[in-house]
Enzyme design. Structure first.
Site, short mmCIF file in Angstrom:
data_model
loop_
_atom_site.label_atom_id
_atom_site.label_comp_id
_atom_site.label_asym_id
_atom_site.label_seq_id
_atom_site.Cartn_x
_atom_site.Cartn_y
_atom_site.Cartn_z
N ASP A 101 0.97 -1.31 -0.05
CA ASP A 101 0.02 -0.02 -0.01
C ASP A 101 0.88 1.32 0.08
O ASP A 101 1.71 1.44 0.87
CB ASP A 101 -0.91 -0.09 1.16
N ARG A 122 -10.90 0.26 4.71
CA ARG A 122 -9.41 0.00 4.98
C ARG A 122 -9.16 1.43 5.88
O ARG A 122 -9.65 2.42 5.34
CB ARG A 122 -8.69 0.02 3.79
#
Ligand SMILES: O=C(O)CCC(=O)C(=O)O
Ligand SMILES: [Fe+2]
Length: 286
Positions: free
Chosen positions: A103, A273
């Site tokens: 990420d 998230r």
């Protein structure tokens, strides 16, 4: 006073990597349990919690107990005005992650970790896979380790997220690390990252955001990256999670990459998230 060492009920998913944490309600975890989760996160790299009852507020509260939260994403706003930290991946809004990536490596300080919650799931499919970047590094031969140890790569978020800046928010950008992000300038990171807590080395390039390796030819860069990606994603280095509603996954973003299967056609899949603030990646000593 003696500190009590809370033992989690960990079910390992393999010899090195991944675990299901049983018997823990994340919404009512004690401080000791949160500390134990934080330690297990570094050790097992990806943790799964079944049958949880977190909503967005609960997910944010949990994240704040584990670390410091970032904004949802450098260029994508939060799921709603009350949750600027929550990033929604919604298949109905082109939210897919079917490219191996770690990420937000296109920023100087990529997240330490991410916490992902299944909100809406397709009847089947949409599993997520994680790769152990440290195990992958350690199973390279020493000659290839030496080759990649000193290399640096460029990460560029424009391919995946440039259009958000161009269209979605009228060039307004979002906030990251206390700054308004109005452009995604490519950044450099070591190809091999030394984990700041354990000192273990891991592969820190990914097909989602790494554009090239510096100081070598384009042909060499492509060949080295392809070698590293093929090795990183060998089945021995992977755990795969079949989601159920209520599941929460938590991963160490400094030592893993992940990929969400896009095999559920036009069915809806929504995931929420949050990300924990990380530090600037450091390579092996020269
Ligand atoms: O949708 C998923 O399972 C994973 C999405 C993803 O890449 C992320 O949450 O960082
Ligand atoms: Fe991701």
């Amino acid at each position: 006073m003696t500190a009590t060492l809370t033992e989690l009920q960990l079910e390992p998913l393999g010899p090195h990597f991944g675990a299901v944490v049983h018997g823990l309600d994340l919404a009512s975890a004690t401080d000791e349990e949160v500390l134990a989760v934080r330690a297990a996160l570094v050790d097992r790299k990806v943790l799964f919690f079944r049958d949880q009852r977190l909503d967005d507020d609960g997910q944010v509260d949990l994240g704040r107990r584990i670390g410091e939260l970032t904004a949802s994403h450098p260029v994508v706003g939060g799921v709603d005005a009350d949750h600027p930290e929550v990033y929604a991946l919604d298949s109905a809004d082109n939210g897919f992650a079917d490219v191996w990536h770690t990420d937000v490596t296109f920023m100087k300080r990529p997240p330490l970790g991410s916490i992902l919650r299944a909100v809406t799931l397709p009847p089947s499919g949409g599993d997520t896979n994680w790769a152990d970047a440290q195990l992958a590094y350690e199973s390279l031969t020493p000659a290839v380790q030496r080759l990649v140890d000193g290399l640096t790569a460029v990460h560029d978020g424009n391919r995946e997220f440039g259009y958000y800046l161009a269209q979605r928010r009228g060039g307004q950008g979002n906030e990251w690390d206390g700054e308004l992000v109005t452009r995604l300038d490519p950044v450099e990171h070591p190809v091999i990252r030394v984990h700041p807590e354990t000192g273990r080395k891991g592969i820190f390039v990914n097909p989602g955001f790494t554009s090239h390796i510096t100081g070598v030819s384009e042909f060499e860069s492509r060949a080295i990256l392809d070698l590293l990606y093929a090795h990183l994603t060998k089945p021995e280095h992977i755990v795969r999670h079949r989601w159920r509603t209520g599941d929460v996954a938590m991963w160490d973003n400094r030592s893993t990459a992940h990929y969400a299967n896009r095999d559920y056609g036009t069915q809806r899949r929504v995931m929420h998230r949050i990300t924990l603030r990380g530090d600037i990646p450091i390579g092996p000593p020269r």
